[in-house]
Enzyme design. Structure first.
Site, PDB file in Angstrom:
ATOM      1  N   ARG A  77      34.819  35.181  30.609  1.00 29.09           N
ATOM      2  CA  ARG A  77      36.710  34.460  30.587  1.00 29.09           C
ATOM      3  C   ARG A  77      35.854  33.635  30.679  1.00 29.09           C
ATOM      4  NH1 ARG A  77      39.972  37.904  34.576  1.00 29.09           N
ATOM      5  NH2 ARG A  77      40.544  39.237  32.559  1.00 29.09           N
ATOM      6  N   TYR A  78      34.993  33.234  31.893  1.00 33.11           N
ATOM      7  CA  TYR A  78      34.649  32.402  32.742  1.00 33.11           C
ATOM      8  C   TYR A  78      33.715  31.016  32.044  1.00 33.11           C
ATOM      9  CZ  TYR A  78      36.792  33.432  36.690  1.00 33.11           C
ATOM     10  OH  TYR A  78      37.996  34.090  38.125  1.00 33.11           O
ATOM     11  N   ARG A  84      29.427  32.409  33.204  1.00 34.22           N
ATOM     12  CA  ARG A  84      29.329  34.517  33.818  1.00 34.22           C
ATOM     13  C   ARG A  84      30.016  35.564  33.091  1.00 34.22           C
ATOM     14  NH1 ARG A  84      32.353  31.125  37.103  1.00 34.22           N
ATOM     15  NH2 ARG A  84      33.908  31.873  38.358  1.00 34.22           N
ATOM     16  N   CYS A 144      34.428  57.028  37.979  1.00 33.64           N
ATOM     17  CA  CYS A 144      33.590  56.408  38.885  1.00 33.64           C
ATOM     18  C   CYS A 144      33.755  58.001  40.269  1.00 33.64           C
ATOM     19  CB  CYS A 144      35.349  55.118  39.679  1.00 33.64           C
ATOM     20  SG  CYS A 144      35.390  53.980  38.583  1.00 33.64           S
ATOM     21  N   CYS A 166      40.745  55.221  41.912  1.00 29.97           N
ATOM     22  CA  CYS A 166      41.627  54.466  42.803  1.00 29.97           C
ATOM     23  C   CYS A 166      42.890  54.981  42.332  1.00 29.97           C
ATOM     24  CB  CYS A 166      41.254  53.496  43.491  1.00 29.97           C
ATOM     25  SG  CYS A 166      39.285  53.035  43.930  1.00 29.97           S
ATOM     26  N   CYS A 188      44.184  51.397  40.337  1.00 25.45           N
ATOM     27  CA  CYS A 188      43.541  50.684  39.829  1.00 25.45           C
ATOM     28  C   CYS A 188      43.395  50.249  38.144  1.00 25.45           C
ATOM     29  CB  CYS A 188      41.987  51.721  39.395  1.00 25.45           C
ATOM     30  SG  CYS A 188      40.959  51.380  38.054  1.00 25.45           S
ATOM     31  N   ARG A 212      42.177  48.674  36.353  1.00 27.88           N
ATOM     32  CA  ARG A 212      41.726  48.761  34.802  1.00 27.88           C
ATOM     33  C   ARG A 212      42.051  50.932  34.429  1.00 27.88           C
ATOM     34  NH1 ARG A 212      36.311  46.501  35.615  1.00 27.88           N
ATOM     35  NH2 ARG A 212      37.125  44.063  35.253  1.00 27.88           N
ATOM     36  N   ASP A 272      47.720  43.458  41.057  1.00 27.38           N
ATOM     37  CA  ASP A 272      48.015  43.100  39.908  1.00 27.38           C
ATOM     38  C   ASP A 272      49.059  43.975  39.259  1.00 27.38           C
ATOM     39  OD1 ASP A 272      45.658  40.926  39.586  1.00 27.38           O
ATOM     40  OD2 ASP A 272      44.634  42.617  38.891  1.00 27.38           O
ATOM     41  N   ASP A 311      44.156  36.859  40.716  1.00 32.91           N
ATOM     42  CA  ASP A 311      43.397  37.286  39.159  1.00 32.91           C
ATOM     43  C   ASP A 311      44.512  36.905  37.937  1.00 32.91           C
ATOM     44  OD1 ASP A 311      41.039  37.404  37.715  1.00 32.91           O
ATOM     45  OD2 ASP A 311      40.543  39.641  38.471  1.00 32.91           O
ATOM     46  N   LYS A 354      39.919  33.840  38.599  1.00 35.97           N
ATOM     47  CA  LYS A 354      41.216  34.262  39.493  1.00 35.97           C
ATOM     48  C   LYS A 354      41.482  32.563  40.505  1.00 35.97           C
ATOM     49  CE  LYS A 354      37.583  37.138  40.651  1.00 35.97           C
ATOM     50  NZ  LYS A 354      37.123  37.628  39.217  1.00 35.97           N
TER      51      LYS A 354
HETATM   52  C1  LIG Z   1      35.970  38.350  38.871  1.00 43.95           C
HETATM   53  C2  LIG Z   1      35.531  37.944  37.755  1.00 43.95           C
HETATM   54  C3  LIG Z   1      33.920  37.007  37.498  1.00 43.95           C
HETATM   55  C4  LIG Z   1      32.957  36.530  39.089  1.00 43.95           C
HETATM   56  O1  LIG Z   1      33.974  35.718  39.644  1.00 43.95           O
HETATM   57  P1  LIG Z   1      33.425  34.903  40.435  1.00 43.95           P
HETATM   58  O2  LIG Z   1      34.069  33.819  41.466  1.00 43.95           O
HETATM   59  O3  LIG Z   1      32.330  34.429  40.090  1.00 43.95           O
HETATM   60  O4  LIG Z   1      33.227  36.375  41.929  1.00 43.95           O
HETATM   61  C5  LIG Z   1      33.984  37.021  36.205  1.00 43.95           C
HETATM   62  N1  LIG Z   1      34.254  37.648  35.647  1.00 43.95           N
HETATM   63  C6  LIG Z   1      35.169  38.617  35.035  1.00 43.95           C
HETATM   64  C7  LIG Z   1      36.033  38.574  33.491  1.00 43.95           C
HETATM   65  C8  LIG Z   1      35.897  38.431  36.314  1.00 43.95           C
HETATM   66  O5  LIG Z   1      37.298  38.575  36.168  1.00 43.95           O
HETATM   67  S1  SF4 Z   2      39.393  50.543  41.580  1.00 47.47           S
HETATM   68 FE1  SF4 Z   2      39.607  51.193  39.741  1.00 47.47          FE
HETATM   69  S2  SF4 Z   2      37.139  50.768  38.556  1.00 47.47           S
HETATM   70 FE2  SF4 Z   2      36.993  50.787  41.293  1.00 47.47          FE
HETATM   71  S3  SF4 Z   2      35.772  52.089  41.860  1.00 47.47           S
HETATM   72 FE3  SF4 Z   2      38.392  51.997  41.956  1.00 47.47          FE
HETATM   73  S4  SF4 Z   2      38.875  53.650  39.765  1.00 47.47           S
HETATM   74 FE4  SF4 Z   2      37.272  53.024  39.484  1.00 47.47          FE
END
Ligand SMILES: *Cc1c(COP(=O)(O)O)cnc(C)c1O
Ligand code: SF4
Length: 346
Positions: free
Chosen positions: A90-91, A94, A103, A107, A110, A112, A271, A308, A313
């Protein structure tokens, strides 16, 4: 078997055992487990002091998960932004590399939820290696965030295979790992794991504590071992309704994290993910937390509050500029009533 594996193997996951341990109605539990995975390991279970407390709310299945029909399963558009099954790019410089779908505890809030813990969506080593190939081909990637699920649910050997392959890529400058195990299964942080991780510096770890009640002798020890291996530790929290959306609770959490050598990094707005609406709060709750810590306590204890999104972010900050006229800014910090004037350069 390593002791963390034994603890994990004794997790509650079947409706009958969950209902029994948590004194819940088995049919209610079953209707949630039919849709979303539940896993409560004995360590995390032992932190529950009473029904409905802050630990309970994070792990106990709740019928409200099923009532939320409005939320989107993937509001951050992760599936579309994935270059293959495991890389989210996305960035510019990175990527997120997802290496595990498991996990140590699921949670309930979560982000995801659509994929984590679903055994049909398990991530295969060959898929991770394809993800690493993608990173190798893209020279602009200088920072890889190893995520999931939880990477520390993998064996030391498999995790090391991935770290070694990433380290062999010259343009990958830093590796970060996102794991909740120091908080929810601190026994996972073994001497052997730390010895292995140390070989792959510069390595950073972001963990995930939500409430001061999670800072125990065991979780403190886990963070200490990682820090002693030379790994800088950060923390990501989510503002969760009726759980930690209280400035004083969060100030206590951030201060306690610093004491165990973990720097609060991000504070997320929850989210709009399907099934977690009952955890969501308005932006004001997060801003109130930032106002209560910035200036009142160590700057080191202040995370950045962000929402996010599919565009990355986005920081949300309290209003510090009260007025801006003719190069004169009227500014006010969060912990003082005084308004200061700042003359801008022409
Ligand atoms: C959060 C995130 C990152 C890392 O973001 P930083 O601001 O550098 O910590 C990179 N890729 C994705 C898809 C993210 O959600
Ligand atoms: S938030 Fe989701 S991915 Fe993160 S530890 Fe909890 S269950 Fe696992």
């Amino acid at each position: 078997m390593e002791s963390w594996r034994r603890i994990l193997a004794e997790s509650l996951s079947e409706p009958e055992e969950i209902a029994h341990a948590l004194k819940m109605d088995v049919e209610d539990v079953k209707s949630v487990t039919d849709i979303y995975p539940v896993r409560i390991n004995p360590y995390y279970l032992s932190l529950i002091k009473e029904k409905g407390d802050t630990i309970w709310k994070q792990c106990a299945p709740d019928l409200r998960e099923l009532e939320d029909l409005a939320g989107n399963a993937d509001p951050l558009d992760e599936e579309n932004q994935s270059r293959n099954k495991v890389v989210i790019h996305r960035y510019p410089d990175r990527v997120l590399l997802m290496v595990s779908n498991q996990c140590a505890m699921y949670c309930r809030f979560c982000t995801r939820k659509r994929r984590v813990g679903d055994s049909k969506k398990n991530i295969q080593p060959a898929e991770v290696m394809q993800g690493i190939d993608y990173i190798r081909k893209h020279k602009e990637i200088r920072d890889v965030i190893v995520s999931g699920g939880d990477p520390f649910l993998l064996s030391d050997e498999i995790l090391e295979k991935y770290l070694k392959a990433l380290r062999a890529i010259p343009h990958v400058e830093i590796i970060r790992i996102g794991t909740r195990t120091p908080c929810v299964l601190p026994q996972r942080i073994t001497k052997k794991l730390c010895r292995m991780l140390k070989k792959y510096h510069p390595l950073y770890i972001n963990t995930h504590f939500e409430h001061p009640s999670e800072i125990t002798a065991e979780s403190s020890k886990a963070c200490e071992m990682l820090a002693d291996a030379g790994i800088p530790l950060g923390n990501q929290s989510v503002v969760l309704k009726d759980l930690n959306d209280d400035p004083l609770v969060m100030k206590e959490l951030f201060q306690k994290l610093l004491k165990i050598r973990v720097k609060p990094y991000y504070l997320y707005l929850c989210d709009p993910v399907k099934g977690i609406k009952h955890f969501r709060t308005g932006i004001e709750k997060g801003l109130a937390i930032i106002r209560a810590v910035k200036g009142y306590t160590s700057g080191m204890a202040t995370p950045q509050f962000v929402v996010d999104s599919s565009a990355g972010k986005i920081p949300l900050v309290p209003q510090y500029i009260i007025e801006n006229t003719d190069n004169v800014l009227k500014l006010q910090s969060t912990f003082s009533d005084r308004v200061v004037e700042y003359i801008e350069v022409e």
